[in-house]
Design an enzyme around this catalytic site. Structure first.
Site, mmCIF file in Angstrom:
data_model
loop_
_atom_site.group_PDB
_atom_site.id
_atom_site.type_symbol
_atom_site.label_atom_id
_atom_site.label_comp_id
_atom_site.label_asym_id
_atom_site.label_seq_id
_atom_site.Cartn_x
_atom_site.Cartn_y
_atom_site.Cartn_z
ATOM 1 N N ASP A 99 44.327 30.944 49.316
ATOM 2 C CA ASP A 99 43.256 30.039 48.900
ATOM 3 C C ASP A 99 42.898 30.284 47.429
ATOM 4 O O ASP A 99 42.779 29.344 46.642
ATOM 5 C CB ASP A 99 42.037 30.290 49.806
ATOM 6 N N LYS A 118 43.289 27.827 43.831
ATOM 7 C CA LYS A 118 42.231 27.579 42.850
ATOM 8 C C LYS A 118 42.643 28.061 41.455
ATOM 9 O O LYS A 118 42.335 27.409 40.454
ATOM 10 C CB LYS A 118 40.946 28.265 43.303
#
Lengths: 431, 431
Positions: B201, B205
């Site tokens: 994750d 980003k």
């Protein structure tokens, strides 16, 4: 557009930074804006002065009219400082349909509303990101990033000089006067530090921040101000023991339709995000109803950080020029200003007193607090060196400012109270 | 414009937040945009499900085409998640000239470039602030606020789950597995936590952040990833003794024209601004050549913070609609991507080994480092419980990753090295 021409009012440290960034980042600016950017004229006081930047002497002028009335100049960047004369220049520039970028917090705090209206009437942009916390893009974040939220609280460490002094006092255990001298030697404080240490600089920035954050026209006079000059090592020491750090905090708080704005030394719980903002750094803590806690941290001043904010504003102006939408991004205040009364401003307070060490004094003092329905989070009685005296240190629970001020008046009148040594606002919980 | 109509893809927690904010802040939106905003249709999986928000059941549909092909819908807000199907929907929506706001980091990390190009070709906006660090307006700050600066380093705590786990491990001295369970019970970690704890994750980003910050198309595959699952209490303890805090840090670093992007557990000097970012909070530290150090702090996820970012993007789209300038704000990457080789990636490292407690072992180990020109900031030899073994803990000075990896291979081959217990990147100086 074949070329965008800039007129620069002022060539001090920030102006020099602007010239450097525009020169060094020409390719990045070109990529973003689609055409070259040139500095066409620069207002200076003395054309022959030695400069820290290599600039063609033919660009320099001592006559502001040469910039303001030059039809080829698209954007005026104001980094000369000052208020009345500068205001005249910028009003004229806007009426001549030049966009304006300014770093001038004094000007924006006093005449921001007039200048923004004039800009809007003339289809011009007026950007002023650099006027608050130089290196932190906080104004954009308030206007765009948190556009959909309702901001209820802003707390700012918005003056680097005082934060530097308080950090040093706290770390070294030194006295205010001593650290001020050190700060002056290092260039972190000016020879006349009044505007910084009395909180006026911070107050101007809080007026600008709260006007934007609350969409309400907050004037400089609406900001209650107290500086850091009377803070002692003892206060910092007691704060530390209780789990607090002393910071000069600008607080803007909205409850319902009413607001309060102040700048004052505040004992901040060590777990607060602002508590670890040290040295000359600035930070603005923003609480939004939906987003919750956010914080923006960075250098508050300095030639290059401030110049970065200015050139970023310039990029904004130029992008708008390319799109043909200048003068349309300002949003006028949405709400009528309603300031809270002292009976509506709630906070916790730290109070340190010297009292006569006699039977019943402690009870008399605490009873004054309870008459005003103010209770304590913490209360300590300690011996002091001076014979016959005792020291009382207390932290209240949430209390109305009106009650707290009434209590202080009564305490001062008490025979048994020798001296009120210090009193500070408290934010967050003690250890 | 008389009315702006929204189609919402998805009505989970974030979608519900979007509906609430649009309803509750109708007057603020109206003030900023100049016309009312309505949600016209919402894509859901099950029309009859109980919902946490009061919404007219006639607005709900299970057929995405009803939104994508509705000529009255101006803006599509995507909060359904997923990648392939969602990509198809959004490409169609853009081709039908609907603006898009998305919170989908997986999608943007994989297909951001394609979607942005399609948006631009169709004169549409595609905004995705909510895809990185939900409550922090970091993408705007990179694109606008720091527009004139050259960003050389970004360090991010961009995953709330892992930051929550590491904070708890550090404060409680508990083991990873134990804290993970606690996080799952509290809803801070999902039943299958892989994407968070393995760093995937955060990697998505960082791909988005570095693409914007460096103006260079960084793909997800370019991000080196290591998760937090093998971090032990011992490592945190040693870190603490040396003045470091363990954080899962995304690092994007540019030197000259070359960049490195990674996500890995990192021992961070306690004086670093990111070191005090605790619990589920996110923060992005940005270093710009001119501005210096800045940091943006806030909630990284959560229904309302993420919804705030989405509605702020929506306001951006609507302001552009009013000005007639949609699809013109995206800036394509300016630079060719050039990734650093392992011989060009410099960092300090923390290494913990168990070795045989014999004469000469220490010298053998240190000689391997010096062969590769890697020196030490700190090196400790300590006894361990197991007989005949010693523990060596060391922090190197700056070393090339290639050298450091070569050293690790050689150490693993050494008879005298029983086990390499742990190895972490180090940022900042130890005590």
């Amino acid at each position: 557009m074949e070329m965008i021409s800039i007129g620069l009012l002022g060539l001090g440290t920030v102006g020099t930074g602007v010239v450097k960034i525009i020169e060094n980042h020409q390719d990045k600016l070109m990529h973003q804006v689609g055409c070259p950017v040139q500095i066409k004229k620069v207002l200076v006081k003395d054309i022959n002065k030695q400069r820290a930047v290599d600039i063609n002497v033919n660009l320099l002028t001592t006559d502001a009219e040469e910039i303001i009335n030059d039809a080829d100049i698209d954007v005026v960047i104001e980094v000369m400082g000052g208020v009345e004369e500068t205001r005249d220049y910028l009003l004229k520039a806007l009426r001549n349909r030049k966009h304006v970028v300014t770093a001038n917090k004094d000007l924006m705090a006093l005449y921001g509303s007039e200048l923004l209206t004039t800009a809007s009437e003339n289809g011009c942009d007026l950007f002023y990101e650099a006027s608050v916390a130089g290196g932190i893009p906080i104004l954009r974040s308030l206007v765009d990033g948190l556009a959909s939220d309702r901001i209820t609280k802003m707390m700012g460490i918005v003056n680097g000089t005082t934060n530097f002094i308080l950090t040093k006092m706290s770390k070294q255990g030194s006295a205010y006067e001593e650290v001020l001298k050190e700060a002056q030697q290092l260039g972190y404080a000016e020879a006349d530090p009044t505007s910084d240490v009395e909180g006026l600089d911070a107050a101007r920035k809080m007026a600008i921040l709260s006007t934007l954050g609350f969409s309400m026209k907050i004037d400089l006079d609406d900001v209650k101000v107290k500086g850091i000059t009377s803070i002692t090592e003892e206060d910092l020491g007691y704060g530390k023991k209780l789990g607090y750090t002393m910071k000069l905090i600008g607080i803007a708080h909205r409850e319902g339709e009413k607001v309060e704005v102040s700048v004052q030394p505040t004992l901040l719980s060590e777990s607060h995000p602002l508590a670890s903002v040290n040295d000359e750094y600035n930070a603005v803590y923003v609480y939004g109803e939906a987003v919750g806690e956010t914080m923006f941290y960075g250098p508050g001043a300095g030639s290059l950080p401030t110049a970065t904010a200015i050139v970023s504003d310039l990029v904004g102006v130029m992008k708008n020029m390319r799109l043909g939408v200048n003068g349309k991004s300002a949003v006028t205040p949405q709400y009528e200003k309603i300031l809270k009364e002292p009976s509506e401003i709630y906070s916790k307070y730290f109070l340190r007193l010297h009292v006569k060490d006699e039977v019943g004094v402690f009870a008399t003092i605490t009873s004054i607090f309870s008459e005003h329905h103010v209770s304590f989070e913490k209360i300590l009685q300690l011996p002091v060196k001076e014979k016959g005296l005792a020291e009382i240190v207390l932290v209240t629970h949430q209390a109305a400012l009106q009650d707290y001020e009434d209590i202080l008046v009564k305490l001062r009148d008490l025979q048994a109270v020798k001296e009120i040594k210090s009193s500070y606002r408290v934010e967050g919980s003690s250890k």
